[in-house]
Design an enzyme around this catalytic site. Structure first.
Site, PDB file in Angstrom:
ATOM      1  N   ALA A   1       0.842  -1.196   0.000  1.00  0.00           N
ATOM      2  CA  ALA A   1       0.000   0.000   0.000  1.00  0.00           C
ATOM      3  C   ALA A   1       0.872   1.238   0.000  1.00  0.00           C
ATOM      4  O   ALA A   1       1.802   1.355   0.801  1.00  0.00           O
ATOM      5  CB  ALA A   1      -0.924  -0.006   1.210  1.00  0.00           C
TER       6      ALA A   1
ATOM      7  N   THR B   1       2.689  -2.061   4.171  1.00  0.00           N
ATOM      8  CA  THR B   1       2.787  -0.650   3.822  1.00  0.00           C
ATOM      9  C   THR B   1       4.085  -0.380   3.071  1.00  0.00           C
ATOM     10  O   THR B   1       5.045  -1.141   3.156  1.00  0.00           O
ATOM     11  CB  THR B   1       2.786   0.252   5.060  1.00  0.00           C
ATOM     12  OG1 THR B   1       4.047   0.133   5.749  1.00  0.00           O
ATOM     13  CG2 THR B   1       1.651  -0.074   5.992  1.00  0.00           C
ATOM     14  N   ASP B   2       4.114   0.724   2.345  1.00  0.00           N
ATOM     15  CA  ASP B   2       5.390   1.284   1.915  1.00  0.00           C
ATOM     16  C   ASP B   2       6.093   1.781   3.179  1.00  0.00           C
ATOM     17  O   ASP B   2       5.530   1.749   4.287  1.00  0.00           O
ATOM     18  CB  ASP B   2       5.141   2.408   0.919  1.00  0.00           C
ATOM     19  CG  ASP B   2       6.327   2.638  -0.023  1.00  0.00           C
ATOM     20  OD1 ASP B   2       7.434   2.161   0.277  1.00  0.00           O
ATOM     21  OD2 ASP B   2       6.139   3.290  -1.068  1.00  0.00           O
ATOM     22  N   ALA B   3       7.329   2.238   3.046  1.00  0.00           N
ATOM     23  CA  ALA B   3       8.142   2.592   4.208  1.00  0.00           C
ATOM     24  C   ALA B   3       7.397   3.544   5.149  1.00  0.00           C
ATOM     25  O   ALA B   3       6.850   4.557   4.720  1.00  0.00           O
ATOM     26  CB  ALA B   3       9.454   3.214   3.762  1.00  0.00           C
ATOM     27  N   SER B   4       7.407   3.208   6.432  1.00  0.00           N
ATOM     28  CA  SER B   4       6.570   3.920   7.405  1.00  0.00           C
ATOM     29  C   SER B   4       7.168   5.240   7.871  1.00  0.00           C
ATOM     30  O   SER B   4       6.570   5.922   8.693  1.00  0.00           O
ATOM     31  CB  SER B   4       6.318   3.026   8.629  1.00  0.00           C
ATOM     32  OG  SER B   4       7.495   2.879   9.395  1.00  0.00           O
TER      33      SER B   4
END
Length: 589
Positions: free
Chosen positions: A236, A283-286
Site C-alpha cells: 500500500a 505498507t510502503d516505508a513507514s
C-alpha cells in the site's frame, strides 16, 4: 474474515491448523513482532539474533551487498526465527535489486518500450531466481503504477508505461514468471496507484485524483487482473484517493482525508470489499512523509493496522515503535479480532509458501547455489535482447542525420548532462568511494572502438573547478564572457551527442553562459539527444531535433544504441511507452 482455502492461499487443513495453532501459542510480543518488516543495518550475528529474539520480526529487508553476504545474513536470520520470516527484495528491474552482483534485466519503462509481455515474464522469473538463490522469498514488485504525469519522477522509469492494459498484462506476466519459483511471493505496488501527482510520497503528500469510474477503468483494471492471477500481497502506498474515499464514505471531510495506508475507506472499502482481495497488505516505508505528516507516530502506527494494513515496512526506532504497538494491542486500541485477522494473513502466506515445512538450509540455499545462479548467461542474454528491442527513436526532425558513421561524422563530442547530486552520491564521495567511469566515458570509449574520434565536453565550470583544485585563482570572465565565435565552436566537432544521464529529478546545466551544456546549437551542428535515464528529457531540451530514449546506460544498451545509430532510423525497434513529449506543445516542433 480471511478465507485460507481461497485465492491466494489455497491452504490444506493441515496448513490452516498450523496457522491457527501458531497464533494461539504466541505471546503478545510475538504477535506484535509479526507485524513488522525491518531494514537490517549490520550483518553481525549478535545484532541479527537480537532482531529476531527481541522483536520477533515477521520480515526483513536489507541494504545492497553481494549475494554471498545476503545469503549469510539470511541464514542467520532464519536460524533464530521462531516463525520463518519473509525476506524481501526490490527486484523491479532485475536480480541487481536483490544483491549488488545480481543481473540487470530491464526496468519497467524499458520493457514497456518493447511491447513484449514475454520480457516482463522473464523479468519476474530470472530476477527472482537470483533472489531465491540468496534466500529471499518475496519481491516488492511488480511496479504496477501508471504514468499519467511526466513530472512524477518517483515511478517514471519503474512503471511499464501509460497504458492501463499494457501495465495490467505486463504486471501479471511478471507475477506469473515469479510464481515459477517454488515458495516465492510478489507484493505489487503502490496501491491505490501512483503516477498522477508530481510529488514524491517520500517527501510530501501524493494524490491520485481519479473518480470512481476513471479509477475502476485504469488502476482498478490492473489490480483486478493481478488479483485474478493469484497475487500474493500488495504494498500500500501513502497515496490519497479522495474521490473514491468520499464515494465510499460521503461524510468524509477534506481535512480528514488520509493516505491509503491510514484510510479504512481505501484499505477495507475498496481493496477488500470492492476488489475482493484476500491476501496480505504491507505498507510502503513507514517513515515516508506522505504517511507521517497526518498525525503523531504514536497515533499513526495502530491506525494503520486498524485501517486494514497487515504489516509495516520498517521501524523508525525499534524500541519506541514496538512499545507503541504492544501498548495499542494490550489496551484494546487494536482489537483481538483485528490482530488475529492480520496474523492470519501473514501466517497464511507463510504457509502458502511452505515456509514452516522447510529447514533453515531449505529456506536459504547454499553458497554453492548462489555462485551457480547469479549472473547466468541466459540472464545476461535476456538483458541484451531487451536492450536491442527497447531503444526508441522518439523524435526525428532532421531526416538526414542518421546513420552516424566515421565517414560522415568523424569527430563526436559527448555532452554529459546530469542531475543535481543527491544525498547518496554526496555521501559516497565523502566516504571515499572509488570513482567509476561515467556514462559519457563509457559511450566515448565504445565510439572510439567503432572508429570515431569521440571526446567528452569539458564545460567552463568544470575548468574553473580544476583551477580551484590546483590552487589557482580562476577568472570569472570564463563564466561571464566565455563565449566563442560560432565558427570556432562548429569547427571543433562534426556531431554532438547530448547524453541526458538523469535518473531522478531534473537536469542541471550549470551556470555557464555560452557553454555547451545546453544544446543551443541544434541548427549549427547535427545534434542527437539521448535519454539514458528518465525518458522525459525533451521537456528540458525541447529544441532537440533528434531524440532517443535508451532507458539505462548499461554496456549492452550502449552497444545496441551505437548499432542503431550506425544503421539508420529503421533500426530502432522500441515504441514510446509513455508520452516522451510530456504533453508540451514545443517539444514536437
Amino acid at each position: 474474515m480471511v478465507d485460507l482455502k481461497a485465492n491466494p492461499y489455497y491452504l490444506s487443513d493441515e496448513d490452516i491448523q498450523w496457522v491457527e495453532d501458531t497464533i494461539a501459542s504466541m505471546s503478545d510480543e510475538e504477535k506484535v513482532g509479526q507485524l513488522f518488516f525491518q531494514l537490517t543495518e549490520s550483518q553481525d550475528e549478535a545484532y541479527l539474533k537480537k532482531l529476531m529474539e527481541q522483536y520477533h520480526l515477521g520480515g526483513c529487508r536489507y541494504n545492497g551487498m553481494p549475494g554471498s553476504k545476503v545469503q549469510a545474513q539470511n541464514h542467520i536470520l532464519q536460524s533464530y526465527a521462531k516463525v520463518p520470516i519473509f525476506i524481501a527484495c526490490n527486484t523491479e528491474a532485475g536480480g541487481d535489486g536483490a544483491c549488488s552482483d545480481g543481473t540487470a534485466i530491464g526496468s519497467g519503462v524499458k520493457i514497456g518500450a518493447t511491447g513484449k509481455e514475454e520480457y516482463a515474464y522473464a523479468l519476474g522469473k530470472m530476477s527472482n531466481e537470483e533472489a531465491a538463490a540468496i534466500g529471499c522469498n518475496m519481491a516488492f514488485a511488480p511496479v504496477c503504477d501508471i504514468v499519467y504525469n511526466w513530472e512524477n519522477t518517483e515511478i517514471i522509469c519503474r512503471a511499464f508505461g501509460n497504458d492501463p492494459e499494457r501495465v495490467a498484462k505486463m504486471s501479471a506476466a511478471y507475477v506469473q514468471g515469479a510464481h515459477t519459483i517454488p515458495g516465492f511471493a510478489c507484493a505489487a505496488k503502490h496501491f491505490p496507484g501512483n503516477g498522477q501527482d508530481f510529488r514524491d510520497a517520500h517527501l510530501s503528500n501524493n494524490v491520485n485524483y481519479f473518480d470512481v469510474d476513471q479509477w475502476d477503468a485504469t488502476y482498478g483494471l490492473v489490480y483486478r487482473t493481478l488479483i485474478d492471477n493469484g497475487l500474493d500481497a500488495i504494498m500500500a502506498g501513502h497515496i490519497m484517493l479522495p474521490k473514491y474515499a468520499k464515494a465510499i464514505n460521503p461524510d468524509l471531510k477534506d481535512e480528514d482525508m488520509m493516505p491509503a495506508t491510514l484510510s479504512p475507506e481505501i484499505m477495507q472499502g475498496l481493496l477488500r470489499d470492492r476488489l475482493g482481495f484476500n491476501g496480505m497488505v504491507v505498507t510502503d516505508a513507514s517513515h515516508m512523509v506522505g504517511m507521517t505528516d497526518r498525525m503523531t507516530r504514536k497515533e499513526m502506527l495502530p491506525r494503520c493496522i486498524n485501517a486494514g494494513c497487515d504489516m509495516f515496512l520498517f521501524f523508525n526506532d525499534p524500541d519506541e515503535d514496538f512499545a507503541t504497538m504492544l501498548a495499542a494491542y494490550q489496551d484494546g486500541t487494536i482489537s483481538e479480532a483485528r490482530m488475529t485477522e492480520a496474523l492470519t494473513r501473514i501466517l497464511g502466506l507463510k504457509a502458502h509458501l511452505g515456509m514452516y515445512r522447510k529447514s533453515v538450509d531449505e529456506l536459504v540455499p547454499s553458497q554453492e547455489t548462489v555462485a551457480a545462479t547469479l549472473g547466468k548467461a541466459e540472464y545476461k542474454a535476456m538483458h541484451k535482447a531487451i536492450s536491442e528491442d527497447a531503444i526508441t527513436l522518439v523524435k526525428y526532425k532532421d531526416q538526414d542525420v542518421l546513420p552516424i558513421t566515421p565517414e560522415r561524422y568523424k569527430r563526436i563530442m559527448i555532452v554529459h548532462i546530469k542531475a543535481a547530486e543527491g544525498g547518496m552520491s554526496v555521501l559516497m564521495k565523502l566516504l571515499g568511494a572509488p570513482p567509476k567511469k561515467s556514462a559519457a566515458e563509457v559511450l566515448r570509449d565504445k565510439l572510439i572502438e567503432k572508429g570515431f574520434d569521440a571526446f567528452v565536453y569539458e564545460s567552463p565550470i568544470d575548468k574553473v573547478k580544476k583551477q580551484i583544485e590546483a590552487g589557482e585563482t580562476p577568472s570569472l570572465n570564463v563564466y561571464f564572457a566565455g563565449k566563442n565565435a560560432i565558427a570556432d565552436f562548429v569547427s571543433g566537432q562534426d556531431l554532438i551527442i547530448s547524453l541526458c544521464d538523469v535518473s531522478s529529478g531534473r537536469p542541471v546545466f550549470g551556470l555557464s553562459k555560452g557553454g555547451g551544456e545546453i544544446p543551443w546549437y541544434v541548427f549549427e551542428l547535427p545534434v542527437v539527444a539521448v535519454g539514458c535515464g528518465q525518458p522525459t528529457m525533451l521537456a528540458d531540451i525541447p529544441q532537440a531535433r533528434t531524440y532517443i530514449n535508451t532507458y539505462d546506460a548499461t554496456s549492452d544498451t550502449f552497444d545496441a544504441l551505437i548499432d542503431d545509430l550506425m544503421t539508420g532510423p529503421e533500426a530502432f525497434k522500441g515504441s514510446d511507452p509513455i508520452d516522451s513529449f510530456c504533453g508540451l506543445f514545443d517539444t514536437r516542433l
